[in-house]
Motif scaffolding. Structure first.
Motif, short mmCIF file in Angstrom:
data_model
loop_
_atom_site.label_atom_id
_atom_site.label_comp_id
_atom_site.label_asym_id
_atom_site.label_seq_id
_atom_site.Cartn_x
_atom_site.Cartn_y
_atom_site.Cartn_z
N GLN A 1 0.82 -1.07 -0.04
CA GLN A 1 0.01 0.04 0.00
C GLN A 1 0.85 1.26 0.07
O GLN A 1 0.43 2.32 -0.36
CB GLN A 1 -0.99 -0.24 1.41
N LEU B 1 0.61 4.15 -2.92
CA LEU B 1 0.33 5.61 -2.80
C LEU B 1 1.28 6.17 -3.46
O LEU B 1 0.89 7.21 -4.07
CB LEU B 1 0.50 5.86 -1.09
N CYS B 2 2.61 5.87 -3.65
CA CYS B 2 3.37 6.48 -4.25
C CYS B 2 3.09 6.54 -5.87
O CYS B 2 3.18 7.57 -6.51
CB CYS B 2 4.87 5.83 -4.35
N LEU C 1 -5.86 1.38 2.14
CA LEU C 1 -6.39 1.90 1.02
C LEU C 1 -7.59 1.50 0.51
O LEU C 1 -7.78 0.15 0.98
CB LEU C 1 -5.24 1.88 -0.03
N LEU D 1 -6.41 9.74 -4.25
CA LEU D 1 -5.04 10.52 -3.39
C LEU D 1 -5.41 10.69 -1.92
O LEU D 1 -6.51 10.82 -1.60
CB LEU D 1 -4.64 11.84 -3.98
N ARG D 2 -4.30 10.48 -1.18
CA ARG D 2 -4.76 10.91 0.28
C ARG D 2 -4.72 12.47 0.37
O ARG D 2 -3.84 13.19 -0.29
CB ARG D 2 -3.54 10.05 1.08
N ILE E 1 1.38 9.08 4.12
CA ILE E 1 1.95 8.00 4.45
C ILE E 1 1.89 7.95 6.14
O ILE E 1 2.87 8.77 6.56
CB ILE E 1 3.33 7.53 3.93
#
Length: 367
Positions: free
Chosen positions: A298, A302-303, A336, A345-346, A353
């Motif tokens: 995860q 995210l990246c 996620l 996206l966060r 993160i």
């Protein structure tokens, strides 16, 4: 924002089921958590997933090269001095995922310091990406069952099908079964992980000509130079270079040599800085790109979505962002979630993160 400490923490999380493909299989996520600390607060975080059958890196080698070579070289530099950091990292050949994780951790620091998401710093094109799911080797009925489950649960309708088995007829059967089960609305493309010869690949593609495949990826080894050119020249669908195009110079070689007509970008091997250079190179040449998957957890996902969503050209295609679903756990405090076939996206500064300390203590391998 002077770099004062770099951590490379090995951790291991089992998969619920192995992902099998032509060049190997993955049963456990033996990854490395990379953290770059600065003297005035921000700590950047990223993940390095070793793939020894592709790049030669192992969990142990990533930890060793960061601890013994890279950390001493970049400690004392500012997180803003990214070019100076890369100059020092590039004195050591290879080690792409170790270098990529350090690069992404530096971008995480910059985002936090600026109070902006990294995706906004990179380009800020969109807030979400459509998701593609990789389906590994299995009997055809099991591959269909997995694709249907992922579609019904997460709304994913784009699938990358692992091929490259011998005999190739097993793969043809599986692709045909997937098309029959998922219908014409599903998008299918294949990835051979260098498992076929050029002649085997040509015959398999002829037998799948009616399936409406979107792409073919790395059907033959990169060293089969003339065979790859011959295959790509006769193919009616674009050929993606992945393992054969791990840096900008290789992208140039594959595209100008006629061995590929599209490029897979993986932040796990080129970070954000080199990935952006490859992306702009492809845009200048009029070549399609898609966001690939290094069988990331995860953190790595995210990246990938941060980079893919940042740019118009990388956001056009569904990104390979779902294989963390097969992991039994992960390190994020907030997992996620893929909804309606997309991953958002966060919110917040940096990469968003947030590591769960209890999970890290449970899965780390160095204590």
């Amino acid at each position: 924002m002077k770099i004062v400490k770099v951590e490379a923490i090995p951790f291991s999380i089992p998969y619920r089921k192995p992902l099998k493909f032509a060049s190997g299989e993955v049963r456990t996520a033996d990854h490395v958590l990379v953290r770059v600390h600065t003297d005035d607060g921000p700590t950047g975080v990223a993940e390095a997933p070793p793939r020894p059958y592709t790049y030669g890196e192992t969990q142990e080698s990533i930890v060793a090269v960061i601890d013994k070579i890279f950390a001493p070289q970049i400690t004392g530099l500012s997180a803003l001095e990214r070019e100076a950091v890369h100059e020092r990292l590039d004195r050591t050949v290879g080690n792409p995922t170790a270098k990529a994780a350090l690069d992404m951790a530096l971008w995480d620091i910059l985002g936090q310091a600026a109070g902006m998401p990294v995706s906004g710093l990179l380009g800020g094109y969109t807030k979400r990406m459509r998701v593609s799911h990789m389906v590994g080797f299995a009997p055809a009925e099991r591959m269909v069952a997995e694709a249907e489950r992922v579609r019904d649960t997460h709304g994913i309708t784009t699938f990358k099908v692992k091929v490259g088995r011998r005999p190739y007829t097993d793969d043809v059967e599986a692709c045909r079964a997937l098309r029959d089960a998922l219908g014409p609305q599903a998008e299918l493309y294949i990835d051979g992980n260098r498992g076929w010869t050029a002649s085997e690949a040509a015959r398999a593609l002829r037998e799948m000509a009616d399936l409406g495949l979107t792409f073919a990826e790395e059907l033959c080894p990169a060293d089969d130079v003339l065979g790859r050119r011959w295959l790509v020249a006769q193919s009616p669908i674009p050929f993606i270079a992945d393992e054969s195009a791990t840096r900008a110079a290789e992208v140039t070689r594959e595209l100008l040599g006629g061995s590929a007509t599209a490029i897979s970008i993986k932040t796990a091997r080129t970070g954000f800085t080199a990935s952006q250079r490859v992306l702009h190179q492809c845009e200048g040449l009029g070549v399609e790109v898609l966001m690939g998957n290094q069988i990331d957890g995860q953190i790595g996902t995210l990246c990938s979505v941060a980079f893919g969503a940042a740019h118009r050209s990388s956001a056009q295609r569904a990104g390979e962002l779902s294989n963390f679903l097969d992991m039994s756990d992960d390190l994020l405090t907030e997992p996620l979630s893929i909804t309606d076939g997309t991953l958002r996206l966060r919110e917040g500064a940096g990469l968003g993160i947030d590591i769960d300390p209890d999970k890290l203590a449970r899965y780390r391998q160095d204590i």
